[in-house]
Design a protein around this motif. Structure first.
Motif, PDB file in Angstrom:
ATOM      1  N   TRP A 183       9.744  49.664 -27.600  1.00  0.00           N
ATOM      2  CA  TRP A 183       9.338  48.258 -27.515  1.00  0.00           C
ATOM      3  C   TRP A 183      10.076  47.551 -26.378  1.00  0.00           C
ATOM      4  CZ3 TRP A 183      12.056  43.639 -28.821  1.00  0.00           C
ATOM      5  CH2 TRP A 183      11.262  42.503 -28.821  1.00  0.00           C
ATOM      6  N   LEU A 184      11.370  47.816 -26.244  1.00  0.00           N
ATOM      7  CA  LEU A 184      12.148  47.203 -25.167  1.00  0.00           C
ATOM      8  C   LEU A 184      11.670  47.677 -23.794  1.00  0.00           C
ATOM      9  CD1 LEU A 184      15.744  47.296 -26.685  1.00  0.00           C
ATOM     10  CD2 LEU A 184      14.304  45.287 -26.299  1.00  0.00           C
ATOM     11  N   GLN A 185      11.333  48.952 -23.681  1.00  0.00           N
ATOM     12  CA  GLN A 185      10.813  49.464 -22.419  1.00  0.00           C
ATOM     13  C   GLN A 185       9.462  48.815 -22.083  1.00  0.00           C
ATOM     14  OE1 GLN A 185      11.964  51.658 -19.995  1.00  0.00           O
ATOM     15  NE2 GLN A 185      13.888  51.259 -21.051  1.00  0.00           N
ATOM     16  N   TYR A 186       8.622  48.656 -23.087  1.00  0.00           N
ATOM     17  CA  TYR A 186       7.334  48.001 -22.871  1.00  0.00           C
ATOM     18  C   TYR A 186       7.554  46.576 -22.371  1.00  0.00           C
ATOM     19  CZ  TYR A 186       2.873  45.770 -23.739  1.00  0.00           C
ATOM     20  OH  TYR A 186       1.710  45.058 -23.585  1.00  0.00           O
ATOM     21  N   LYS A 187       8.459  45.835 -23.011  1.00  0.00           N
ATOM     22  CA  LYS A 187       8.752  44.457 -22.602  1.00  0.00           C
ATOM     23  C   LYS A 187       9.308  44.429 -21.182  1.00  0.00           C
ATOM     24  CE  LYS A 187       8.687  41.182 -25.289  1.00  0.00           C
ATOM     25  NZ  LYS A 187       7.698  40.127 -25.307  1.00  0.00           N
ATOM     26  N   PHE A 188      10.136  45.425 -20.851  1.00  0.00           N
ATOM     27  CA  PHE A 188      10.744  45.473 -19.524  1.00  0.00           C
ATOM     28  C   PHE A 188       9.691  45.707 -18.442  1.00  0.00           C
ATOM     29  CE2 PHE A 188      12.604  47.972 -16.044  1.00  0.00           C
ATOM     30  CZ  PHE A 188      13.524  47.056 -15.577  1.00  0.00           C
ATOM     31  N   PHE A 244       6.100  45.608 -18.804  1.00  0.00           N
ATOM     32  CA  PHE A 244       4.806  44.922 -18.877  1.00  0.00           C
ATOM     33  C   PHE A 244       4.862  43.529 -19.485  1.00  0.00           C
ATOM     34  CE2 PHE A 244       3.977  49.518 -19.389  1.00  0.00           C
ATOM     35  CZ  PHE A 244       3.341  49.729 -18.185  1.00  0.00           C
ATOM     36  N   GLY A 245       5.938  43.122 -20.100  1.00  0.00           N
ATOM     37  CA  GLY A 245       6.007  41.839 -20.794  1.00  0.00           C
ATOM     38  C   GLY A 245       6.289  40.682 -19.849  1.00  0.00           C
ATOM     39  N   VAL A 246       6.528  39.521 -20.471  1.00  0.00           N
ATOM     40  CA  VAL A 246       6.852  38.324 -19.712  1.00  0.00           C
ATOM     41  C   VAL A 246       8.204  38.539 -19.033  1.00  0.00           C
ATOM     42  CG1 VAL A 246       7.334  35.854 -19.878  1.00  0.00           C
ATOM     43  CG2 VAL A 246       5.548  36.875 -21.299  1.00  0.00           C
ATOM     44  N   GLN A 252       6.823  41.230 -12.239  1.00  0.00           N
ATOM     45  CA  GLN A 252       6.840  39.789 -11.995  1.00  0.00           C
ATOM     46  C   GLN A 252       8.080  39.385 -11.193  1.00  0.00           C
ATOM     47  OE1 GLN A 252       6.500  38.009 -15.868  1.00  0.00           O
ATOM     48  NE2 GLN A 252       4.259  38.037 -15.817  1.00  0.00           N
ATOM     49  N   VAL A 253       9.184  40.041 -11.452  1.00  0.00           N
ATOM     50  CA  VAL A 253      10.416  39.745 -10.718  1.00  0.00           C
ATOM     51  C   VAL A 253      10.235  40.081  -9.241  1.00  0.00           C
ATOM     52  CG1 VAL A 253      12.830  40.424 -10.424  1.00  0.00           C
ATOM     53  CG2 VAL A 253      11.938  39.970 -12.705  1.00  0.00           C
ATOM     54  N   VAL A 254       9.627  41.221  -8.957  1.00  0.00           N
ATOM     55  CA  VAL A 254       9.377  41.610  -7.564  1.00  0.00           C
ATOM     56  C   VAL A 254       8.444  40.606  -6.898  1.00  0.00           C
ATOM     57  CG1 VAL A 254       8.304  43.374  -6.110  1.00  0.00           C
ATOM     58  CG2 VAL A 254       9.847  44.050  -7.946  1.00  0.00           C
ATOM     59  N   ALA A 255       7.395  40.189  -7.587  1.00  0.00           N
ATOM     60  CA  ALA A 255       6.449  39.220  -7.024  1.00  0.00           C
ATOM     61  C   ALA A 255       7.147  37.884  -6.746  1.00  0.00           C
ATOM     62  CB  ALA A 255       5.271  39.020  -7.969  1.00  0.00           C
TER      63      ALA A 255
END
Length: 116
Positions: free
Chosen positions: A17-22, A24-26, A31-34
């Protein structure tokens, strides 16, 4: 020892779950790269605008402090001259229409002029 498999399963699910959030999540790494790219683009734009502002501030200061800048601007933008000066206007020659050596095109031109 019966709780060890359940605990291991819960920890693996939590890690998943944490990997998924890291990924693909908010606030994910994409998003950080963008956002980092947007920040870099905005910094470049700000640097260009800062250079423009500095140039305008220098021009304003120059216009406030001396008459030579005002005179130069009046001459270049408004075409003003001092009393006693002679104004010369240089006019570039207009290129003539190309002359064709082809007799067929000369006949066609003559036919066009003769037609009513």
């Amino acid at each position: 020892m019966r709780k060890a498999p359940w605990l291991l399963l819960v920890l693996v699910l939590l890690l998943g779950w944490l990997q998924y959030k890291f990924w693909f999540g908010v606030g994910s790494s994409g998003q950080v790269v963008a956002l980092e790219q947007q920040v870099a683009a905005q910094k470049r734009e700000n640097a260009g605008l800062q250079e423009r502002n500095d140039a305008l501030a220098a021009e304003v200061e120059d216009l406030k402090s001396g008459e030579s800048a005002v005179e130069e601007r009046a001459r270049s933008e408004l075409g003003m001259i001092k009393p006693g000066e002679t104004f010369y206007r240089v006019v570039e020659p207009v290129p003539a229409a190309p002359v064709s050596d082809d007799p067929a095109s000369a006949d066609a031109d003559a036919d066009e002029e003769a037609a009513p």
